[in-house]
Design a protein around this motif. Sequence first.
Motif, mmCIF file in Angstrom:
data_model
loop_
_atom_site.group_PDB
_atom_site.id
_atom_site.type_symbol
_atom_site.label_atom_id
_atom_site.label_comp_id
_atom_site.label_asym_id
_atom_site.label_seq_id
_atom_site.Cartn_x
_atom_site.Cartn_y
_atom_site.Cartn_z
ATOM 1 N N PHE A 118 0.827 -1.202 0.000
ATOM 2 C CA PHE A 118 0.000 0.000 0.000
ATOM 3 C C PHE A 118 0.864 1.256 0.000
ATOM 4 C CE2 PHE A 118 -1.774 3.316 2.841
ATOM 5 C CZ PHE A 118 -2.888 3.688 2.112
ATOM 6 N N ASP A 119 0.463 2.253 -0.784
ATOM 7 C CA ASP A 119 1.121 3.561 -0.780
ATOM 8 C C ASP A 119 0.227 4.599 -0.104
ATOM 9 O OD1 ASP A 119 2.752 5.730 -1.241
ATOM 10 O OD2 ASP A 119 2.147 5.957 -3.333
ATOM 11 N N TYR A 120 -0.901 4.931 -0.734
ATOM 12 C CA TYR A 120 -1.833 5.899 -0.155
ATOM 13 C C TYR A 120 -3.192 5.730 -0.817
ATOM 14 C CZ TYR A 120 -2.004 8.767 -4.373
ATOM 15 O OH TYR A 120 -2.233 9.207 -5.647
ATOM 16 N N TYR A 153 -7.197 2.286 -3.252
ATOM 17 C CA TYR A 153 -5.791 2.173 -2.888
ATOM 18 C C TYR A 153 -4.866 2.377 -4.087
ATOM 19 C CZ TYR A 153 -6.251 0.294 1.895
ATOM 20 O OH TYR A 153 -6.471 0.132 3.242
ATOM 21 N N ASN A 154 -3.735 3.013 -3.808
ATOM 22 C CA ASN A 154 -2.602 3.041 -4.721
ATOM 23 C C ASN A 154 -1.467 2.253 -4.079
ATOM 24 O OD1 ASN A 154 -3.404 5.067 -6.924
ATOM 25 N ND2 ASN A 154 -3.865 6.193 -5.050
ATOM 26 N N PHE A 155 -0.615 1.673 -4.921
ATOM 27 C CA PHE A 155 0.415 0.752 -4.435
ATOM 28 C C PHE A 155 1.808 1.201 -4.849
ATOM 29 C CE2 PHE A 155 -3.582 -1.449 -4.745
ATOM 30 C CZ PHE A 155 -3.668 -2.065 -3.500
ATOM 31 N N PRO A 159 1.652 -5.259 -8.945
ATOM 32 C CA PRO A 159 1.600 -6.662 -8.531
ATOM 33 C C PRO A 159 1.874 -7.639 -9.669
ATOM 34 C CG PRO A 159 -0.603 -5.709 -8.594
ATOM 35 C CD PRO A 159 0.369 -4.576 -8.732
ATOM 36 N N ARG A 160 1.665 -7.198 -10.888
ATOM 37 C CA ARG A 160 1.947 -8.052 -12.041
ATOM 38 C C ARG A 160 3.437 -8.364 -12.155
ATOM 39 N NH1 ARG A 160 -2.762 -4.462 -14.321
ATOM 40 N NH2 ARG A 160 -1.526 -3.005 -13.060
ATOM 41 N N SER A 161 4.291 -7.550 -11.494
ATOM 42 C CA SER A 161 5.734 -7.777 -11.564
ATOM 43 C C SER A 161 6.172 -9.032 -10.819
ATOM 44 C CB SER A 161 6.486 -6.558 -11.010
ATOM 45 O OG SER A 161 6.290 -6.429 -9.604
ATOM 46 N N VAL A 162 5.318 -9.540 -9.902
ATOM 47 C CA VAL A 162 5.642 -10.790 -9.207
ATOM 48 C C VAL A 162 4.781 -11.946 -9.713
ATOM 49 C CG1 VAL A 162 6.498 -9.637 -7.141
ATOM 50 C CG2 VAL A 162 4.075 -10.292 -7.263
ATOM 51 N N ASP A 184 5.019 3.512 -9.777
ATOM 52 C CA ASP A 184 4.352 2.936 -10.948
ATOM 53 C C ASP A 184 3.679 1.640 -10.540
ATOM 54 O OD1 ASP A 184 3.519 1.996 -13.370
ATOM 55 O OD2 ASP A 184 5.531 1.656 -14.194
ATOM 56 N N GLN A 185 2.356 1.663 -10.459
ATOM 57 C CA GLN A 185 1.614 0.460 -10.080
ATOM 58 C C GLN A 185 1.041 -0.280 -11.290
ATOM 59 O OE1 GLN A 185 -1.623 1.650 -7.530
ATOM 60 N NE2 GLN A 185 -2.342 3.208 -8.956
#
Length: 280
Positions: A118-120, A153-155, A159-162, A184-185
């Motif tokens: 989570f970012d903000y 939520y912004n991250f 998540p696609r990177s994992v 960059d999410q």
Amino acid sequence: MSQASAQQSSVARILIYSATRDFRHDSIPTAVDALVAQGPAGSIAFDHTEDEGWFTDERLQQYDALLFLSNTGEVLDDAGKAAFQKYLDLGGNFVGVHSASDCLRNTTFFQKELGAAFDYHPELTNATVDVVGPSHPSTSMLPKAWSVRDEMYNFKSDPRSVGAVVILSADESSYTDPGPRKFDQGSPHPTAWFQEHGAGVDSDGTAGRSFYTSLGHLNETWHDDLFLAHVMGGIRWALQSNTTRAFNPNANVGNATSPDGSTTSPTGTGTGTGTASPTR
């Protein structure tokens, strides 16, 4: 997306863990009660704890999934993290809900297993969330454009990177986000996703499944049948990994007893009947 071919061989047992060290959502008790109420219909027994001491090898091995619910901050000590890692390496499944992405911020295996940190978020808002990606049991009941009142939520990463597959995406044109967005999410905006093989396992481990949804902020959300169907669809999908005893009696972790068996459960929780008296 592959589906487990095995039939459920025992009642699935899930530990809900809702410990917080920073911000605490007042919806946690409502969420626990809602999940527990859903258990019998899905042949799931939910236990609930906020005691990090419950994270030991012996205790975690009885669970078919660990569900992190609206956690924040450093909710496990080093011993608990080690037991959690071992559980995942043995084929355990993981489910994260809402601010589960805002805990264990410096624990690499956890961040990979959940998918992104989570970012903000902008202020609580009415927004549209789009169903995207492949068909999935957590989204099959949803309208293509789902109107929600929640936190978007912004991250801190995509998540696609994992290896995660995004299945819900916030429609950024449907609400106002003043930012600033520093990371960059990816696109489309990730809101819920799954991992067929959780990325938090060691290289020689047996990966179970991982599912995460960032929705679930409000008490009233947990009274919404459509939202509960979304969450329970993700839970049931995770359980069908065929890496725990609920579907594979030869697995290393998971519940191998019937609801009236003698499996130990956390102090103050249910004993596998689908009911619990959650810690407040």
